[in-house]
Motif scaffolding. Structure first.
Motif, PDB file in Angstrom:
ATOM      1  N   CYS A 142      -9.119   9.001  -9.203  1.00 45.03           N
ATOM      2  CA  CYS A 142      -8.866   8.739  -7.773  1.00 45.03           C
ATOM      3  C   CYS A 142      -9.500   9.856  -6.949  1.00 45.03           C
ATOM      4  O   CYS A 142      -8.937  10.962  -6.843  1.00 45.03           O
ATOM      5  CB  CYS A 142      -7.370   8.645  -7.501  1.00 45.03           C
ATOM      6  SG  CYS A 142      -6.505   7.492  -8.610  1.00 45.03           S
ATOM      7  N   THR A 182      -1.945   3.006  -1.770  1.00 39.83           N
ATOM      8  CA  THR A 182      -2.581   4.252  -1.332  1.00 39.83           C
ATOM      9  C   THR A 182      -1.593   5.411  -1.321  1.00 39.83           C
ATOM     10  O   THR A 182      -1.994   6.573  -1.364  1.00 39.83           O
ATOM     11  CB  THR A 182      -3.180   4.101   0.080  1.00 39.83           C
ATOM     12  OG1 THR A 182      -2.133   3.742   1.004  1.00 39.83           O
ATOM     13  CG2 THR A 182      -4.270   3.039   0.099  1.00 39.83           C
ATOM     14  N   SER A 183      -0.283   5.115  -1.258  1.00 43.52           N
ATOM     15  CA  SER A 183       0.741   6.158  -1.248  1.00 43.52           C
ATOM     16  C   SER A 183       1.889   5.750  -2.163  1.00 43.52           C
ATOM     17  O   SER A 183       2.446   4.659  -2.020  1.00 43.52           O
ATOM     18  CB  SER A 183       1.257   6.375   0.177  1.00 43.52           C
ATOM     19  OG  SER A 183       2.282   7.347   0.198  1.00 43.52           O
ATOM     20  N   SER A 229      -3.686  -2.137  -4.427  1.00 44.80           N
ATOM     21  CA  SER A 229      -3.930  -1.693  -3.046  1.00 44.80           C
ATOM     22  C   SER A 229      -3.116  -0.454  -2.686  1.00 44.80           C
ATOM     23  O   SER A 229      -3.209   0.030  -1.552  1.00 44.80           O
ATOM     24  CB  SER A 229      -3.606  -2.820  -2.065  1.00 44.80           C
ATOM     25  OG  SER A 229      -4.463  -3.926  -2.256  1.00 44.80           O
ATOM     26  N   ALA A 286      -7.594   3.513  -5.415  1.00 40.66           N
ATOM     27  CA  ALA A 286      -7.428   3.675  -3.966  1.00 40.66           C
ATOM     28  C   ALA A 286      -6.329   4.675  -3.617  1.00 40.66           C
ATOM     29  O   ALA A 286      -6.156   5.034  -2.446  1.00 40.66           O
ATOM     30  CB  ALA A 286      -7.110   2.327  -3.319  1.00 40.66           C
ATOM     31  N   LEU A 287      -5.589   5.147  -4.630  1.00 45.79           N
ATOM     32  CA  LEU A 287      -4.445   6.026  -4.386  1.00 45.79           C
ATOM     33  C   LEU A 287      -4.878   7.330  -3.710  1.00 45.79           C
ATOM     34  O   LEU A 287      -5.810   7.996  -4.151  1.00 45.79           O
ATOM     35  CB  LEU A 287      -3.759   6.330  -5.719  1.00 45.79           C
ATOM     36  CG  LEU A 287      -2.290   6.787  -5.673  1.00 45.79           C
ATOM     37  CD1 LEU A 287      -1.416   5.739  -5.019  1.00 45.79           C
ATOM     38  CD2 LEU A 287      -1.788   7.081  -7.086  1.00 45.79           C
ATOM     39  N   GLU A 288      -4.174   7.678  -2.623  1.00 44.21           N
ATOM     40  CA  GLU A 288      -4.497   8.892  -1.862  1.00 44.21           C
ATOM     41  C   GLU A 288      -3.365   9.910  -1.870  1.00 44.21           C
ATOM     42  O   GLU A 288      -3.607  11.111  -1.750  1.00 44.21           O
ATOM     43  CB  GLU A 288      -4.834   8.526  -0.410  1.00 44.21           C
ATOM     44  CG  GLU A 288      -6.073   7.639  -0.273  1.00 44.21           C
ATOM     45  CD  GLU A 288      -6.333   7.251   1.162  1.00 44.21           C
ATOM     46  OE1 GLU A 288      -5.542   7.671   2.051  1.00 44.21           O
ATOM     47  OE2 GLU A 288      -7.307   6.522   1.413  1.00 44.21           O
ATOM     48  N   SER A 310       0.818  -1.221   0.000  1.00 42.00           N
ATOM     49  CA  SER A 310       0.000   0.000   0.000  1.00 42.00           C
ATOM     50  C   SER A 310       0.852   1.271   0.000  1.00 42.00           C
ATOM     51  O   SER A 310       0.357   2.342  -0.338  1.00 42.00           O
ATOM     52  CB  SER A 310      -0.933   0.012   1.211  1.00 42.00           C
ATOM     53  OG  SER A 310      -0.195   0.049   2.418  1.00 42.00           O
ATOM     54  N   ASN A 311       2.120   1.172   0.382  1.00 45.84           N
ATOM     55  CA  ASN A 311       2.976   2.352   0.480  1.00 45.84           C
ATOM     56  C   ASN A 311       4.316   2.043  -0.182  1.00 45.84           C
ATOM     57  O   ASN A 311       5.044   1.155   0.269  1.00 45.84           O
ATOM     58  CB  ASN A 311       3.182   2.724   1.959  1.00 45.84           C
ATOM     59  CG  ASN A 311       3.859   4.064   2.130  1.00 45.84           C
ATOM     60  OD1 ASN A 311       4.806   4.385   1.419  1.00 45.84           O
ATOM     61  ND2 ASN A 311       3.394   4.863   3.068  1.00 45.84           N
ATOM     62  N   ASN A 333      -9.901  10.508  -3.807  1.00 50.59           N
ATOM     63  CA  ASN A 333      -9.265  11.047  -2.591  1.00 50.59           C
ATOM     64  C   ASN A 333      -7.787  11.392  -2.792  1.00 50.59           C
ATOM     65  O   ASN A 333      -7.050  11.543  -1.836  1.00 50.59           O
ATOM     66  CB  ASN A 333      -9.392  10.022  -1.448  1.00 50.59           C
ATOM     67  CG  ASN A 333     -10.834   9.725  -1.102  1.00 50.59           C
ATOM     68  OD1 ASN A 333     -11.651  10.628  -1.014  1.00 50.59           O
ATOM     69  ND2 ASN A 333     -11.147   8.447  -0.913  1.00 50.59           N
TER      70      ASN A 333
END
Length: 422
Positions: free
Chosen positions: A415, A368-369, A366, A391-393, A342-343, A417
Motif C-alpha cells: 500500500c 481507505t481507512s 475500496s 487503496a488503504l491509506e 471505505s472507512n 500511501n
C-alpha cells in the motif's frame, strides 16, 4: 528580518502591552501582499500574534484584515468595530483564572454589538444572557452560527435569537441540571434553523415538543441522559428534511428507533453509547436506504445479527463499530456485502481475528481507512491479507501486541500511501 531602530509600546486588543519594532522597510509591502502572507499562513493564532509585533504598520494592517478573533479578555475601552472592521468570527474562549477579571456574556455582547459583519459567535462559560445582553445581541443581524456552552439564556435572550432571521446553525450545550429561575429551552421560535446541536440533562416534554416546529432542520444532534428521551423522539419523527441525525444517550431504545424509521432522507446516523439498542432496533432501520454513514460506537447490545441487518444498506461508505464487544467473524462476513465501504472502525472489538480481517480484505477492496486498535487476536497473518487492499491509506494497530515488524512491512510494501498508527 526587522531591524530594531526604535521601540514603542502599544496596548493591543487583548489588553496586553507589547513591544513593536520599527523597520526601515515597514511601509514597502502593499496591503495586498500582507493579506496574501496571512492567508498563506492560515491566520494561525500564534502567527498573528508574532506578525503584529513586527511594526505598527503591520499591526494595523493585520487588524484591518482580521476576520476571526478569539480573545481571552476585552478591555472596556477598546472599540472592536474600529479595530477589526472585517471581523466575521468571534470565538470567546474560557478565561485564564486569575489573569483577567470576569467578563460575562452581557459585557461581551456589548463589546461586539457594533461589529455587524459577525456571522459566527462562540461563547463559553459566560454566566447568562439577560435583557441587557439581548438588546445588544439583536444588533448582530448577520449572525448565522451561534455556539453557546454552559450559558443560561433568559426569555429575553431567546427572543433576541428569534429576531436573528439569518441564524441557521445553533449549538446550545452544557445546560446541566437547571436551577429554579432558568428559562426553558424556547426552540420553537428558531424557524430558520438548519443545524441544531443540543445537550442537557433534564429536558422537559414541552421543550422536546418544540423540536417539531423546526421544519427546516437538516441536521440534528442531541445528547442527554433524560428519562424523557423516548417521548422526545415523537417530535423528531415529524421533522421530514433531516439528512443527519445523532442521538447519544443510553435512553434510546428499539421502539425509539422505529419512530425515526420514516426519515428516508437520512444519510448520516449516529447512535453512539445507545447501549439499550439491540439487533431488533438495527433491523427497524431497513427503510433508511440512503444511509452512507452509521456510527454505533459502544452499542454493547448489537451483535452479528445486527450487522446482518446493516449489510442491507449497500450505499454505506463509513461504519463505526468500535467497542461493540459482541461482534465476531460472522458479523464481519455480513459486512463483506458492502462493496462501497471505505472507512471502517473496529477498535476494541476483541473478537475480531485474522479470519475476519482476511474476509474484509478480499471483499471490501475500496477500504481507505481501517481502525483495528486493541484487536488483540490480530497477527501478521491478518496483516498479510490486508496487503491486498492497495487503496488503504490509514491503519490503526495500537495495542495489537501480536503484530510484528514483518507484518507491518508487508502492508507498507503493498500500500503505497499507507500510514500506520502503532
Amino acid at each position: 528580518r526587522c531591524t530594531s531602530i526604535q521601540k514603542m509600546s502599544t496596548a493591543d486588543a487583548i489588553g496586553k502591552t507589547q513591544k513593536h519594532y520599527l523597520s526601515p522597510w515597514q511601509d514597502c509591502l502593499p496591503v495586498e501582499v500582507i493579506d496574501f502572507i496571512l492567508t498563506y499562513l492560515k491566520w494561525e493564532r500564534s502567527t498573528s500574534a508574532t506578525f503584529r509585533t513586527v511594526c505598527p504598520h503591520w499591526r494595523c494592517t493585520h487588524d484591518s484584515l482580521l476576520r476571526k478573533l478569539h480573545p481571552s479578555y476585552i478591555p472596556p475601552t477598546v472599540q472592536l468595530h474600529l479595530m477589526f472592521p472585517l471581523l466575521h468570527i468571534f470565538d470567546m474562549k474560557e478565561e485564564v483564572t486569575g489573569v483577567y477579571p470576569p467578563l460575562h456574556a452581557d459585557a461581551v455582547l456589548k463589546a461586539i454589538s457594533e461589529c455587524t459583519r459577525i456571522t459566527t459567535l462562540k461563547l463559553r462559560n459566560r454566566e447568562q444572557i439577560t435583557e441587557s445582553g439581548a438588546k445588544e445581541l439583536r444588533k448582530l443581524a448577520n449572525l448565522t452560527n451561534a455556539d453557546v456552552i454552559n450559558l443560561r439564556i433568559s426569555p429575553k435572550g431567546w427572543e433576541a435569537f428569534y429576531s436573528l432571521s439569518l441564524l441557521t446553525s445553533f449549538q446550545c450545550s452544557g445546560l446541566g441540571a437547571r436551577e429554579e429561575g432558568y428559562a426553558p429551552l424556547m426552540l420553537d421560535g428558531l424557524r430558520s434553523l438548519k443545524k441544531l446541536r443540543l445537550g442537557a440533562d433534564d429536558m422537559t416534554n414541552a421543550e422536546l415538543d418544540g423540536l417539531s416546529t423546526l421544519t427546516s432542520l437538516t441536521s440534528l444532534d442531541l445528547w442527554w441522559s433524560s428519562k424523557k428521551l423516548y417521548t422526545g423522539l415523537n417530535p423528531i419523527s415529524r421533522i421530514t428534511k433531516l439528512s443527519s441525525l445523532s442521538l447519544c444517550s443510553e435512553e434510546v431504545t428499539n421502539d425509539g428507533l422505529r419512530l425515526i424509521s420514516g426519515h428516508t432522507n437520512l444519510t448520516h446516523l449516529c447512535l453512539d453509547y445507545c447501549s439499550n439498542i439491540s439487533d431488533d432496533g438495527i433491523s427497524a432501520l431497513d427503510s433508511l436506504t440512503g444511509l452512507t454513514s452509521v456510527s454505533l460506537s459502544a452499542c454493547s447490545s448489537v451483535s452479528d445479527e445486527g450487522l446482518r441487518a446493516l449489510s442491507n444498506h449497500t450505499s454505506l461508505i463509513a461504519i463505526n463499530l468500535s467497542y461493540c464487544f459482541l461482534l465476531t467473524f460472522s458479523g464481519l462476513e455480513h459486512l463483506c456485502k458492502l462493496k462501497r465501504l471505505s472507512n471502517l472502525n473496529l477498535a476494541g472489538c476483541n473478537h475480531v481475528n485474522n479470519e475476519g480481517v482476511e474476509a474484509l480484505a478480499i471483499n471490501c477492496t475500496s477500504l481507505t481507512s481501517l481502525n483495528l486498535k486493541a484487536c488483540c487476536q490480530l497477527s501478521d497473518e491478518g496483516l498479510r491479507a490486508l496487503s491486498r487492499v492497495t487503496a488503504l491509506e490509514e491503519l490503526d494497530l495500537s495495542f495489537c501486541n501480536s503484530v510484528s515488524q514483518d507484518g507491518l512491512q508487508a502492508c507498507l510494501l503493498a500500500c503505497a500511501n499507507l500510514k500506520i498508527t502503532r
